[in-house]
Design a protein around this motif. Sequence first.
Motif, short mmCIF file in Angstrom:
data_model
loop_
_atom_site.label_atom_id
_atom_site.label_comp_id
_atom_site.label_asym_id
_atom_site.label_seq_id
_atom_site.Cartn_x
_atom_site.Cartn_y
_atom_site.Cartn_z
N SER A 25 45.43 37.69 27.83
CA SER A 25 44.50 38.20 28.84
C SER A 25 45.08 39.41 29.57
O SER A 25 46.21 39.36 30.07
CB SER A 25 44.21 37.07 29.85
N LYS A 26 44.29 40.46 29.65
CA LYS A 26 44.71 41.65 30.41
C LYS A 26 44.95 41.29 31.87
O LYS A 26 45.96 41.67 32.47
CB LYS A 26 43.63 42.73 30.33
N SER A 27 44.00 40.56 32.45
CA SER A 27 44.08 40.27 33.88
C SER A 27 45.29 39.40 34.20
O SER A 27 46.00 39.66 35.18
CB SER A 27 42.79 39.56 34.34
N ALA A 99 43.13 52.34 33.98
CA ALA A 99 43.30 50.90 34.23
C ALA A 99 43.09 50.54 35.70
O ALA A 99 43.93 50.87 36.56
CB ALA A 99 44.68 50.46 33.78
N GLY A 100 42.01 49.82 35.97
CA GLY A 100 41.74 49.37 37.34
C GLY A 100 42.88 48.53 37.89
O GLY A 100 43.25 48.64 39.06
N THR A 101 43.46 47.68 37.04
CA THR A 101 44.52 46.79 37.54
C THR A 101 45.77 47.57 37.89
O THR A 101 46.53 47.15 38.77
CB THR A 101 44.86 45.71 36.48
N MET A 103 45.74 50.91 38.96
CA MET A 103 45.49 51.73 40.17
C MET A 103 45.27 50.88 41.42
O MET A 103 45.52 51.35 42.54
CB MET A 103 44.34 52.72 39.94
N ARG A 104 44.81 49.62 41.26
CA ARG A 104 44.56 48.78 42.45
C ARG A 104 45.67 47.77 42.74
O ARG A 104 45.73 47.24 43.85
CB ARG A 104 43.24 48.01 42.28
N PHE A 105 46.54 47.47 41.78
CA PHE A 105 47.61 46.48 42.04
C PHE A 105 48.95 47.17 42.38
O PHE A 105 49.67 46.70 43.26
CB PHE A 105 47.85 45.57 40.82
N GLY A 355 31.05 51.59 38.77
CA GLY A 355 32.40 52.11 39.04
C GLY A 355 33.44 51.57 38.06
O GLY A 355 34.63 51.63 38.34
N HIS A 356 32.99 51.03 36.94
CA HIS A 356 33.95 50.55 35.94
C HIS A 356 34.45 51.75 35.11
O HIS A 356 34.39 52.89 35.57
CB HIS A 356 33.32 49.46 35.09
N GLU A 357 34.95 51.49 33.91
CA GLU A 357 35.54 52.57 33.10
C GLU A 357 34.60 53.76 33.00
O GLU A 357 35.00 54.91 32.92
CB GLU A 357 35.88 52.05 31.70
N ASP A 402 35.06 53.90 27.10
CA ASP A 402 34.99 52.54 27.64
C ASP A 402 35.10 51.54 26.49
O ASP A 402 34.21 51.45 25.63
CB ASP A 402 33.66 52.37 28.39
N HIS A 403 36.20 50.78 26.52
CA HIS A 403 36.44 49.79 25.46
C HIS A 403 35.29 48.83 25.27
O HIS A 403 34.95 48.44 24.15
CB HIS A 403 37.74 49.01 25.74
N ARG A 404 34.65 48.43 26.38
CA ARG A 404 33.58 47.44 26.23
C ARG A 404 32.27 48.07 25.71
O ARG A 404 31.42 47.38 25.16
CB ARG A 404 33.36 46.66 27.53
N ARG A 428 41.61 50.22 22.39
CA ARG A 428 43.05 50.00 22.62
C ARG A 428 43.36 49.72 24.10
O ARG A 428 44.44 49.29 24.44
CB ARG A 428 43.87 51.18 22.10
N LYS A 429 42.39 49.97 24.96
CA LYS A 429 42.61 49.67 26.39
C LYS A 429 43.02 48.21 26.59
O LYS A 429 43.90 47.90 27.37
CB LYS A 429 41.36 49.99 27.20
N THR A 430 42.32 47.33 25.86
CA THR A 430 42.69 45.91 26.00
C THR A 430 42.80 45.17 24.67
O THR A 430 43.20 44.00 24.67
CB THR A 430 41.65 45.14 26.86
C1 LIG Z 1 36.40 46.70 34.35
C2 LIG Z 1 37.36 46.57 33.44
O1 LIG Z 1 38.62 47.06 33.52
P1 LIG Z 1 39.58 47.52 34.73
O2 LIG Z 1 40.67 46.50 34.76
O3 LIG Z 1 40.07 48.86 34.32
O4 LIG Z 1 38.76 47.53 35.98
C3 LIG Z 1 37.10 45.86 32.18
O5 LIG Z 1 38.07 45.65 31.42
O6 LIG Z 1 35.95 45.49 31.89
#
Ligand SMILES: C=C(OP(=O)(O)O)C(=O)O
Length: 445
Positions: A25-27, A99-101, A103-105, A355-357, A402-404, A428-430
């Motif tokens: 899991s990415k998260s 990567a949101g995680t 830039m925000r973590f 505001g996602h990818e 956007d990977h998704r 490749r993002k996730t």
């Molecule tokens: C919103 C997503 O990614 P991020 O962690 O970059 O916010 C996502 O993976 O769907």
Amino acid sequence: MTNAEYWIAPRPKHPLNACIEIPGSKSLSNRYLMLAALGSRPVHIQGLLRSRDTDLMMEALRELGVTCQVEDDDSTRVCVTPASSGYPTGGKQVYCGLAGTVMRFVPALAMLADGPTRFYGDVQAQERPMRPLLDALQQLGATIVYEGQEGYLPFTIHPPRVFTGGAVDIDSSLSSQFISGLLLLGSRASEGLHIRHTGKQLPSLPHIRMTIADLREAGLHIDEDEINNQWTVSSPSSLPYPKLEETVQIEPDLSNAAPFLGAALIAGGRVGVQHWPASTTQPGGLLPDLLQTMGADVTISTDIQRTCQVTGTRIIHGLGDYDLSAAGELVPSLAALLVFADSPSRLHGVGHLRGHETNRLEALTKEIQKIGGCATEMEDGIEITPVPADKLHPAIIETYHDHRMATFGALLGLGIPGIEVVNIATTRKTLPNFVALWNQMLQLV
Ligand SMILES: C=C(OP(=O)(O)O)C(=O)O
Ligand SMILES: O=C(O)C1=C[C@@H](OP(=O)(O)O)[C@@H](O)[C@H](O)C1
């Protein structure tokens, strides 16, 4: 653009019969990396996702003085050793990619550093909201210097002389990651950190609960009051650093399981995903119920493999009015399935996907219309009304980095001949081995 940048989405030759192993899991990977970096002793992470987002996280940590040692014979095993001084190294730059995680973590680490940290990223990352988090860090004593548009990357965080905690008000309606980032910071607040969300809605609550569960696993005390949207993190005085177990194991990425399990509904047949967790904080844990509601038969085996098996008949039920605020990450995959459904769906509570990818609501609407389908953006989501199958036609699906959107295109390609996907490599993002796994599922290898 060269032909190599178009991927011809493969079509199923027969009903599916596949079992897939989905990487970590990415998260969870990026949370455990952060918590290990915030700690005071080495942590061994097993089953870490290796992808652009997790590699960016490890690079960010290395910049700040943390050692991330990847094992030679298994790149999903990583030993994380925090900076020896206990404080991240300042005067550095963190590349966030998209990567949101990251830039925000990672700003949580910048708040503890011994100097300023500059954050920058992909051009498209400069459109992702950051301001609520950075305003909150200012309330906690940081100074933020923006280089371009205020509230967006690139910026530099000048940390307070000492960070001991305090109280912050934040409107986290654009992303749950702001609160997760603050909770991670709270793990090092000697006087505790009180966080109050002031906005009307709060997306992706499971991701906030995931952060809380991981912090608790690391010995932190969290008071949560979800009714009033307030959280307090405090560390026992005997434990000034988060203390994960010496070895932690990452679950498979259940959001990345969505296109594979969903494929069984479009193509018919069965797809299994191994090692489905018995309980999980991932929003992808909602998938078995969701896919069942959409007409699939879903079982989870009780043997050691714990395979989540989804059997589809190519008959897909629409979801009607459905609140997906808990699992916005699943929207692109579900949207592809709903194009083939037998009744309309209105997915609500996901306005923050703008505001996602990329602006996912706009992108999904545009691409569904491109193949002859019917989709409309709503203020808080997307409406998808199925059209007769003979109205759907081939198209080149744009993915907007956007990977998704790429996996959304692959799903469309199962049901519509002649679908091509631009830049499938964005997966490749996730999920860098997406194409190989997709081919394996379709028995093309
Ligand atoms: C919103 C997503 O990614 P991020 O962690 O970059 O916010 C996502 O993976 O769907
Ligand atoms: O904390 C996390 O790991 C995530 C939280 C969610 O972000 P938003 O709340 O911005 O949707 C999710 O969409 C993202 O993919 C991962």
